[in-house]
Enzyme design. Structure first.
Site: not given
Length: 263
Positions: A70, A73, A159
Site C-alpha cells: 500500500w 500517493g 488503457d
C-alpha cells in the site's frame, strides 16, 4: 460479494468499475487487494512497474486474491502525462523481456490493426458513419494499416488513462491496472496516450523523451493508432452525449487524417 481470506484481514471496497479492488488491513498492516488480478502481476512487481507484490492467495471460491504494498500517493493529473518520466516508464514496459516472456507464458493474445477496425465499425452510430470526415478517416485507416510483423509486437498496457498512473509520496511512478494488456505494436499505446494528453505540436518532443529514433515508419504508425483512438472516443462520447469531447476529437482526427495524406 463476501470474500473470506481469513487470517484476520478486514476488507474495504475501493470502488471502481469492476468492484474487485479493496484495501486490506490487519493490525498495523495495510495492503492493496485485487481479486483475479492480471496473472503476470509478479513480473510487473519484479520490474518495479507496479507496487511490490506481497502475497497471493487462492480463495475457497477458486478466485485468486493478490496483495500489493500500500503506497501513499495520488494518480497523475492530465497535464502530467506530458512529462518525460511517463514516456520513460512506458518505454521500459515496451522493452522489458521479462514482461514479454511472462505474458507469453500466461497466454497473452495479440491485438492487430485489423482487429481494432473490426471492433470499431459497429461501435459508431449510424449518424457518425454518415459523417464525411469519419467516412474519409475510416477509408484511410483501412488502406494504411501498419504492417509491423507480430514478431516485433511488445507488451501493450492498453488503457493508459491518467488515473492508472500512481505517483507515490516518494515521487516513484507506477503504472497499474493491467487487465487490458496484450501484445501489440508499441505505437498502439503511444498513439492513444498522445491523442488524449499531449498537444499535437509536442508529439515529436514526447516521442524523443520516450527514447526511440523518430523514423517515418514510427511516425506513421503512431498517427494511425491515434486516429483509431480518436474514433473510439468519438463513438463513446456520442453515445454518452458528451459532445464537447466528441468535437475536440473530431478536430484532432481531421488534423491527423490530413497529416497522414501529406506525409
Amino acid at each position: 460479494m463476501a470474500l473470506d481470506i481469513s487470517d484476520g484481514w478486514s476488507l474495504y471496497p475501493l470502488g471502481g468499475n469492476t468492484g474487485t479492488a479493496y484495501m486490506g488491513t490487519k493490525a498495523s498492516q495495510k495492503v492493496f487487494l485485487k481479486q483475479n488480478a492480471s496473472p503476470f502481476l509478479a513480473a510487473l512487481s519484479m520490474e518495479g512497474i507496479t507496487p511490490r507484490l506481497v502475497w497471493t492467495k487462492r480463495l475457497a471460491t477458486g478466485d485468486v486474491m493478490t496483495a500489493q504494498e500500500w503506497l501513499n500517493g495520488r494518480t497523475l493529473r492530465r497535464s502530467e502525462m506530458r512529462e518525460q518520466r511517463v514516456a520513460r516508464l512506458l518505454h521500459r514496459v515496451h522493452h522489458s523481456h521479462l514482461l514479454h516472456d511472462m505474458l507469453l507464458k500466461v497466454g497473452g493474445r495479440s491485438t492487430t490493426p485489423a482487429q481494432l477496425l473490426t471492433r470499431l465499425q459497429p461501435a459508431l452510430a449510424a449518424d457518425l458513419r454518415r459523417h464525411p470526415l469519419i467516412q474519409s478517416a475510416f477509408a484511410s485507416l483501412r488502406n494504411e494499416q501498419p504492417q509491423l510483423p507480430k514478431t516485433q509486437y511488445e507488451v501493450s498496457h492498453g488503457d493508459l488513462n491518467h488515473k492508472n498512473w500512481l505517483l507515490s509520496d516518494r515521487q516513484r511512478l507506477y503504472l497499474v491496472d493491467w487487465d487490458a494488456a496484450t501484445f501489440a505494436d508499441p505505437a498502439h499505446d503511444l498513439g492513444s496516450l498522445l491523442c488524449e494528453y499531449v498537444p499535437l505540436e509536442e508529439w515529436q518532443r514526447w516521442l524523443q523523451d520516450y527514447g526511440e529514433t523518430l523514423t517515418a515508419d514510427l511516425t506513421a504508425r503512431v498517427n494511425w493508432y491515434a486516429r483509431v483512438h480518436c474514433l473510439t472516443v468519438i463513438a463513446e462520447s456520442y453515445h454518452q452525449q458528451r459532445f464537447q469531447i466528441m468535437n475536440q476529437h473530431l478536430i484532432l482526427l481531421e488534423k491527423l487524417t490530413r497529416e497522414s495524406v501529406t506525409d
